[in-house]
Design a protein around this motif. Structure first.
Motif, mmCIF file in Angstrom:
data_model
loop_
_atom_site.group_PDB
_atom_site.id
_atom_site.type_symbol
_atom_site.label_atom_id
_atom_site.label_comp_id
_atom_site.label_asym_id
_atom_site.label_seq_id
_atom_site.Cartn_x
_atom_site.Cartn_y
_atom_site.Cartn_z
ATOM 1 N N ILE A 7 -111.252 -19.627 -26.023
ATOM 2 C CA ILE A 7 -110.694 -18.792 -24.952
ATOM 3 C C ILE A 7 -111.834 -18.384 -24.025
ATOM 4 O O ILE A 7 -112.829 -17.800 -24.473
ATOM 5 N N HIS A 8 -111.690 -18.715 -22.746
ATOM 6 C CA HIS A 8 -112.732 -18.450 -21.757
ATOM 7 C C HIS A 8 -112.233 -17.444 -20.720
ATOM 8 O O HIS A 8 -111.030 -17.337 -20.453
ATOM 9 N N ARG A 10 -105.731 -26.052 -21.500
ATOM 10 C CA ARG A 10 -106.107 -27.466 -21.554
ATOM 11 C C ARG A 10 -106.040 -27.923 -23.008
ATOM 12 O O ARG A 10 -106.641 -27.302 -23.890
ATOM 13 N N VAL A 11 -105.325 -29.026 -23.259
ATOM 14 C CA VAL A 11 -105.080 -29.455 -24.637
ATOM 15 C C VAL A 11 -105.490 -30.905 -24.835
ATOM 16 O O VAL A 11 -105.417 -31.731 -23.918
ATOM 17 N N GLY A 58 -97.224 -15.784 -22.404
ATOM 18 C CA GLY A 58 -96.224 -15.544 -21.374
ATOM 19 C C GLY A 58 -96.502 -16.272 -20.079
ATOM 20 O O GLY A 58 -95.633 -16.385 -19.217
ATOM 21 N N LYS A 59 -97.698 -16.801 -19.941
ATOM 22 C CA LYS A 59 -98.081 -17.535 -18.738
ATOM 23 C C LYS A 59 -99.088 -18.606 -19.113
ATOM 24 O O LYS A 59 -99.659 -18.606 -20.201
ATOM 25 N N GLY A 60 -99.323 -19.516 -18.158
ATOM 26 C CA GLY A 60 -100.328 -20.547 -18.375
ATOM 27 C C GLY A 60 -99.809 -21.930 -18.037
ATOM 28 O O GLY A 60 -98.677 -22.274 -18.404
ATOM 29 N N THR A 61 -100.624 -22.687 -17.333
ATOM 30 C CA THR A 61 -100.281 -24.072 -16.997
ATOM 31 C C THR A 61 -100.908 -24.993 -18.027
ATOM 32 O O THR A 61 -102.128 -24.963 -18.242
ATOM 33 N N ILE A 62 -100.090 -25.811 -18.675
ATOM 34 C CA ILE A 62 -100.600 -26.723 -19.706
ATOM 35 C C ILE A 62 -101.085 -28.006 -19.053
ATOM 36 O O ILE A 62 -100.353 -28.648 -18.288
ATOM 37 N N GLN A 90 -108.172 -30.075 -29.876
ATOM 38 C CA GLN A 90 -108.896 -29.003 -29.193
ATOM 39 C C GLN A 90 -108.039 -28.391 -28.090
ATOM 40 O O GLN A 90 -107.284 -29.079 -27.405
ATOM 41 N N ILE A 91 -108.161 -27.087 -27.938
ATOM 42 C CA ILE A 91 -107.476 -26.369 -26.860
ATOM 43 C C ILE A 91 -108.465 -25.411 -26.205
ATOM 44 O O ILE A 91 -109.156 -24.659 -26.893
ATOM 45 N N ILE A 92 -108.515 -25.430 -24.897
ATOM 46 C CA ILE A 92 -109.339 -24.488 -24.141
ATOM 47 C C ILE A 92 -108.414 -23.683 -23.237
ATOM 48 O O ILE A 92 -107.718 -24.248 -22.388
ATOM 49 N N VAL A 93 -108.400 -22.383 -23.447
ATOM 50 C CA VAL A 93 -107.604 -21.480 -22.616
ATOM 51 C C VAL A 93 -108.546 -20.763 -21.657
ATOM 52 O O VAL A 93 -109.531 -20.155 -22.091
#
Length: 416
Positions: free
Chosen positions: A327-328, A368-369, A385-389, A399-402
């Motif tokens: 998480i960034h 980002r996935v 509740g929000k976020g563009t995949i 790996q996932i970077i939020v």
């Protein structure tokens, strides 16, 4: 059906011997030699057959003995494993009362499908739909219907059956804490307790505490609806991790000592085996606060479960997780990464927090996935509740970077 006459090959029938005697002395002598030779041949054949059969019988007996010994060993090992698993195969509810007899501690231990344990802490001020009484705080449920009604309310809340009970007070917990020595309240974000008349602060990272201090922190956590649930879980995680460093004989002896000072419907062997298994460093163990939101005001505050987060927490395992989550901070705001990490904690993913601003001001949150993490990315988006995949083929598969953007301010992340 005609029966075969198997004696014909070894000695001719009488009628044949009589007919043979009419051929004279030479013929009789030849016949005797032939018969003697046949008997010797048959004797050798029988001897060889007996030896072969005896060998086969001995081999079979040896094989059977080895097989049964191995089965006995396996059964012994299986019984040993089963004794641990039988003592830990059911869900255990743990309760504790204060000096006034009021419910002050409540937690549920659930074995995971992969052999680990999940320990869910629940503040007694949490409301639950109670059979026959509607929504009530669990402390009140205990007064209305005792342990049986608490079991029903908690089982409905968590959607797990309750099989065993362990009731222990703070003095018993103090014994365990003293045996553990130093208990680390390790947290990924700063926390402050305000429920005991004094503010107790925890810095991000390690917060080692003596046994006495740790128990005081636990008691204070019961009176704080903000940081309290998290601190309660930190206590039990730290207690377990400290005990896991002890040799098994010491942990087994401690379990027997605790058993004398608490009440439970578990057999002695099951309780001891469960305690030893749960505190074994090679087994996965996670202590999780029930996801709740603070409600009410003043001294009448209470906690409401967050259904979506509770469901995600209960459907995960401590070993769930090839997912690597980072998480960034995509803004200049302080605390958003830590708040997002707490919001996503029920997913149980291995998480790294990068709290420093990225230097790029992101208007919208990005998730980002990797190629095998799309489903996990969707769960993250559901909780935030929000976020563009964005599917990124250059990332590791799981790996996932939020990257938290300005569309997720701190106030929204802290709101449940």
């Amino acid at each position: 059906m005609k029966k075969n006459d198997y004696t014909f090959k070894s000695s001719p029938k009488r009628s044949q011997r009589r007919r043979s005697s009419r051929y004279g002395a030479a013929s009789e002598s030849g016949y005797r030699r032939a018969r003697l030779s046949a008997r010797q041949h048959e004797k050798r054949r029988r001897s060889i057959a007996i030896i072969m059969i005896s060998g086969l019988v001995v081999a079979a007996l040896v094989f059977a003995g080895v097989f049964l010994a191995m089965r006995a060993g396996d059964s012994s090992g299986a019984a040993s494993d089963e004794s641990v698993s039988s003592g830990s195969s059911g869900t255990v509810i743990m309760t504790g009362r204060d000096d006034a007899g009021k419910l002050s501690q409540l937690a549920v231990l659930v074995p995971d499908t992969q052999g680990g344990y999940s320990f869910y802490t629940i503040n007694p001020r949490t409301v639950a739909d109670t059979p026959g009484h509607g929504f009530q705080q669990l402390a009140q449920v205990a007064e209305l219907g005792g342990q049986e009604l608490v079991d029903q309310a908690v089982a409905n809340l968590l959607q797990v059956p309750i099989q065993y009970h362990v009731d222990l007070g703070y003095p018993t917990l103090e014994i365990a804490a003293e045996q553990a020595g130093i208990i680390d309240f390790k947290t990924d974000r700063p926390l402050t307790l305000n429920g005991a008349g004094e503010a107790i602060s925890f810095a991000a990272g390690d917060n080692p505490a003596s046994a006495q201090r740790a128990i005081l922190n636990l008691k204070a956590s019961m009176d704080d609806g903000q940081a309290g649930p998290r601190v309660q879980a930190l206590f039990y995680q730290g207690l377990r991790d400290a005990l896991a460093m002890k040799p098994e004989p010491e942990r087994r002896a401690l379990a027997q000592l605790l058993l004398k000072r608490l009440e439970t419907d578990m057999d002695e062997g099951d309780f001891v085996d469960l305690f030893v298994a749960m505190t074994t460093s090679g087994r996965a163990f996670g202590a999780w606060p029930l996801p709740v939101r603070l409600a009410g005001s003043g001294p009448d505050w209470y906690l409401e479960p967050v259904p979506a987060e509770v469901e995600m927490l209960m459907t995960g395992d401590t070993g769930d997780s090839g997912i690597i989550l980072e998480i960034h901070n995509g803004t200049e705001a302080v605390g958003v990464v830590e708040a997002a990490g707490e919001r996503l904690a029920p997913l149980r993913y291995g998480t790294t927090l990068q709290t420093d601003p990225s230097g790029v001001d992101f208007e919208n949150t990005q998730i980002r996935v990797g190629s095998e993490a799309l489903a996990a990315g969707n769960r993250i988006r559901d909780l935030l509740g929000k976020g563009t995949i964005i599917k990124d083929e250059y990332m590791e598969k799981q790996q996932i970077i939020v990257i938290i953007g300005r569309d997720l301010p701190l106030a929204e992340l802290e709101k449940r």
